[in-house]
Enzyme design. Structure first.
Site, PDB file in Angstrom:
ATOM      1  CB  SER A   1      -0.449  -1.932  -6.487  1.00 58.47           C
ATOM      2  OG  SER A   1       0.443  -1.855  -6.336  1.00 58.47           O
ATOM      3  CG  MET A   2       0.702  -7.847  -4.315  1.00 58.73           C
ATOM      4  SD  MET A   2       0.769  -8.179  -2.314  1.00 58.73           S
ATOM      5  CE  MET A   2      -0.661  -8.300  -1.462  1.00 58.73           C
TER       6      MET A   2
END
Length: 251
Positions: free
Chosen positions: A96-97
């Site tokens: 994700s991030m």
């Protein structure tokens, strides 16, 4: 005369310490996540693999440190610490991030001439990300975390824990909402392997396949069953995939 022992970096949490490491796996957490997310992966890796996770400021053992509000200083700080390590054949894994932070960190390492990172594994994110709102209220941040089914979503039922954890999560959501990949960024030399869940609300398999465009090296794509946090129940399989030899597969 013995060589001085290097000062441990607060950015680097070593979950395994082989006496003679042959390879290194560096893992980058998701928004609001911490190095401990990857602790269990050590049991799935060859004993010669050094498992290191990135610890962003403002959480766990770095709880009292100032948060980093933007991608450039965060990726630059991580790159500086990784460049100081003894070189080993290395794989980056980011979820994700963390996929974006891993990508930006690798750009900086390759820009500095480092060639020992042979593979970038990007999970749960397309190369251009998810267009979140310009400003999120605390309730919107909590709703976003709950909607993705993260393992720690239940902590928001406790008002004290909510107030304790929200600053880091709010910071990370702002950081990744503001981040835009540079269209003129140089192509990576490392191979890229994209992974995603088949029911991830933030990225489709076709969008994950867009990572092919960021590298001049090999590209592969793996789609596993599950949502945004598919890698929690599939931790063993994902850890083993990350350390497989790079190969280029049709997507």
């Amino acid at each position: 005369m013995p060589l001085p022992v290097p000062t441990p970096s607060p950015y680097l949490t070593r979950h395994t310490r082989p006496e003679r490491p042959a390879r290194r796996l560096v893992c980058f957490p998701h928004a609001g996540g911490a190095a401990s997310f990857y602790r269990s992966w050590g049991r799935y890796l060859d004993p010669s693999v050094e498992l290191t996770a990135i610890q962003y400021p403002g959480r766990e053992n770095r709880f009292r440190e100032p948060l980093v509000p933007a991608m450039d200083p965060l990726a630059s700080a991580v790159a500086e610490e990784l460049l100081a390590l003894p070189e080993l054949p290395t794989v980056f894994f980011g979820h994700s991030m963390g996929a974006a932070v891993a990508y930006e960190t690798l750009l900086r390492l390759e820009g500095a001439g480092a060639g020992h990172v042979t593979r970038l594994c990007v999970s749960g994110r397309s190369p251009d990300g998810f267009a979140g709102p310009a400003v999120r209220t605390d309730d919107e941040v909590v709703a976003a975390v709950r909607s993705l089914g993260g393992t720690n979503a239940a902590v928001f039922n406790d008002p004290d824990l909510r107030e304790l954890l929200l600053p880091a999560i709010r910071n990370d959501y702002r950081l990744i909402d503001d981040y835009r990949r540079r269209p003129d960024a140089p192509l990576l030399r490392a191979a890229v392997h994209a992974l995603t869940g088949d029911r991830d609300p933030q990225v489709t398999p076709d969008e994950a396949a867009g990572w092919r465009a960021v590298t001049s090296g090999a590209f592969s794509l793996t789609v596993l069953k599950g949502g945004h946090f598919y890698l929690v129940p599939e931790a063993e399989q994902v850890a083993r995939i990350a350390m497989e030899p790079a190969r280029s597969l049709p997507v």
